[in-house]
Design an enzyme around this catalytic site. Structure first.
Site, short mmCIF file in Angstrom:
data_model
loop_
_atom_site.label_atom_id
_atom_site.label_comp_id
_atom_site.label_asym_id
_atom_site.label_seq_id
_atom_site.Cartn_x
_atom_site.Cartn_y
_atom_site.Cartn_z
N ASP A 57 34.17 73.99 -26.41
CA ASP A 57 35.15 74.28 -27.60
C ASP A 57 34.61 75.67 -28.42
OD1 ASP A 57 36.95 72.51 -26.64
OD2 ASP A 57 35.39 71.03 -28.22
N ASP A 95 35.60 81.08 -20.47
CA ASP A 95 36.54 82.50 -20.21
C ASP A 95 36.60 83.26 -21.69
OD1 ASP A 95 37.79 80.10 -21.74
OD2 ASP A 95 39.39 81.41 -21.95
C1 LIG Z 1 37.57 72.82 -23.53
S1 LIG Z 1 37.06 71.32 -23.06
C2 LIG Z 1 36.36 71.92 -21.45
C3 LIG Z 1 36.31 70.74 -20.49
C4 LIG Z 1 35.80 70.98 -19.07
N1 LIG Z 1 34.17 71.29 -19.25
C5 LIG Z 1 36.29 72.08 -18.36
O1 LIG Z 1 35.53 73.26 -18.11
O2 LIG Z 1 37.43 71.87 -18.05
C6 LIG Z 1 35.50 71.13 -24.05
C7 LIG Z 1 35.34 69.56 -23.67
O3 LIG Z 1 33.78 69.17 -24.39
C8 LIG Z 1 34.22 67.99 -25.11
N2 LIG Z 1 33.14 68.20 -26.23
C9 LIG Z 1 33.16 68.91 -27.46
N3 LIG Z 1 32.05 68.68 -28.33
C10 LIG Z 1 31.23 67.75 -27.54
C11 LIG Z 1 30.09 67.10 -27.88
N4 LIG Z 1 29.40 67.30 -29.02
N5 LIG Z 1 29.56 66.14 -26.97
C12 LIG Z 1 30.39 65.85 -26.02
N6 LIG Z 1 31.50 66.56 -25.59
C13 LIG Z 1 31.99 67.29 -26.42
C14 LIG Z 1 35.59 68.16 -25.83
O4 LIG Z 1 36.09 66.81 -26.33
C15 LIG Z 1 36.16 68.79 -24.68
O5 LIG Z 1 36.80 67.67 -23.94
#
Ligand SMILES: C[S@@+](CC[C@H](N)C(=O)[O-])C[C@H]1O[C@@H](n2cnc3c(N)ncnc32)[C@H](O)[C@@H]1O
Length: 215
Positions: A118, A154
């Site tokens: 994120d 990206d």
């Molecule tokens: C934008 S998505 C990308 C998912 C996957 N890695 C992809 O590339 O398709 C980012 C993911 O990171 C998770 N995330 C964000 N902060 C996190 C944290 N502190 N610990 C674990 N997961 C986290 C979010 O809930 C989300 O599902």
């Protein structure tokens, strides 16, 4: 990744303690017991629905993989995808990447992946970015000397921020790609769900690999 809360998520995870844990600290020092064989250990923080980590586990049976995701419903969707695969070298965690040092012993992880994290574009949210210095300090503790970090995105702003953050932390860059899919580095690349989506829209995918100082 934002998904609607699903009532079945928590019960599904509770029904499959063999594949996912909601209490990762209880496995500190004994993660290898979660796998068929004791092998090098790699982890993705923020696995989303698990496409990458499941793909990696299939492609590399000689490595043990852990997928970690903070959102319960998203982690449960990853679990749904992983269950039918029955991979002996994959296990999942529903937990927070900020807690890695409470889940893992120092130097117990060989390699880490951050994929399409994120971006948290507002400056006041900088501390939430998975490449912020407090996260890097945490990763440094749990990653083995010589082990490294891979990051794909990206998002140009987050990529530039991460290059600076890792550099300021003293990390050593092993490679930087501004258009992964058009480079030789793409050979053997396992795509994430977000990567497929953004590459499909014609957007370049950025990648860096780096390791911690003194290694
Ligand atoms: C934008 S998505 C990308 C998912 C996957 N890695 C992809 O590339 O398709 C980012 C993911 O990171 C998770 N995330 C964000 N902060 C996190 C944290 N502190 N610990 C674990 N997961 C986290 C979010 O809930 C989300 O599902």
């Amino acid at each position: 990744m934002r998904v609607k809360h699903k009532k079945w998520a928590a019960p599904l995870m509770e029904a499959h303690p063999e594949l996912i844990t909601l209490d990762p600290a209880s496995f500190k020092g004994r993660w290898q017991e979660r796998f068929e064989k004791s092998q090098p250990l790699q982890i993705e923080v923020g696995m989303g629905k698990g496409q990458f980590i499941i793909g990696m586990a299939k492609a590399h049976p000689e490595i043990n993989f852990i997928g970690l995701e903070i959102e319960q419903t998203v982690a449960a969707i990853a679990l749904k995808h992983a269950l039918p695969e029955r991979l002996p070298n994959l296990t999942l965690i529903c937990g927070d990447g900020a807690g890695l040092d409470t889940y893992f012993e120092d130097g117990s992880i060989d390699r880490m992946y951050l994929n399409f994290s994120d971006p948290w574009p507002k400056t006041r949210h900088e501390k939430r970015r998975l490449t912020y210095k407090s996260f890097l300090a945490n990763y440094q503790k749990v990653v083995k000397p010589g082990g490294g970090l891979e990051f794909k995105t990206d998002n140009q702003g987050l990529f530039e921020y991460s290059l600076t953050s890792l550099n300021n932390f003293g990390m050593v860059f092993d490679g930087v790609w501004l258009n992964l899919h058009e480079s030789p580095e793409n050979e053997g690349n396992v795509e994430t769900e977000y990567e497929q989506r953004f590459a499909g829209l014609g957007q370049p995918i950025y990648k860096l690999t780096a390791h911690f100082p003194g290694e």
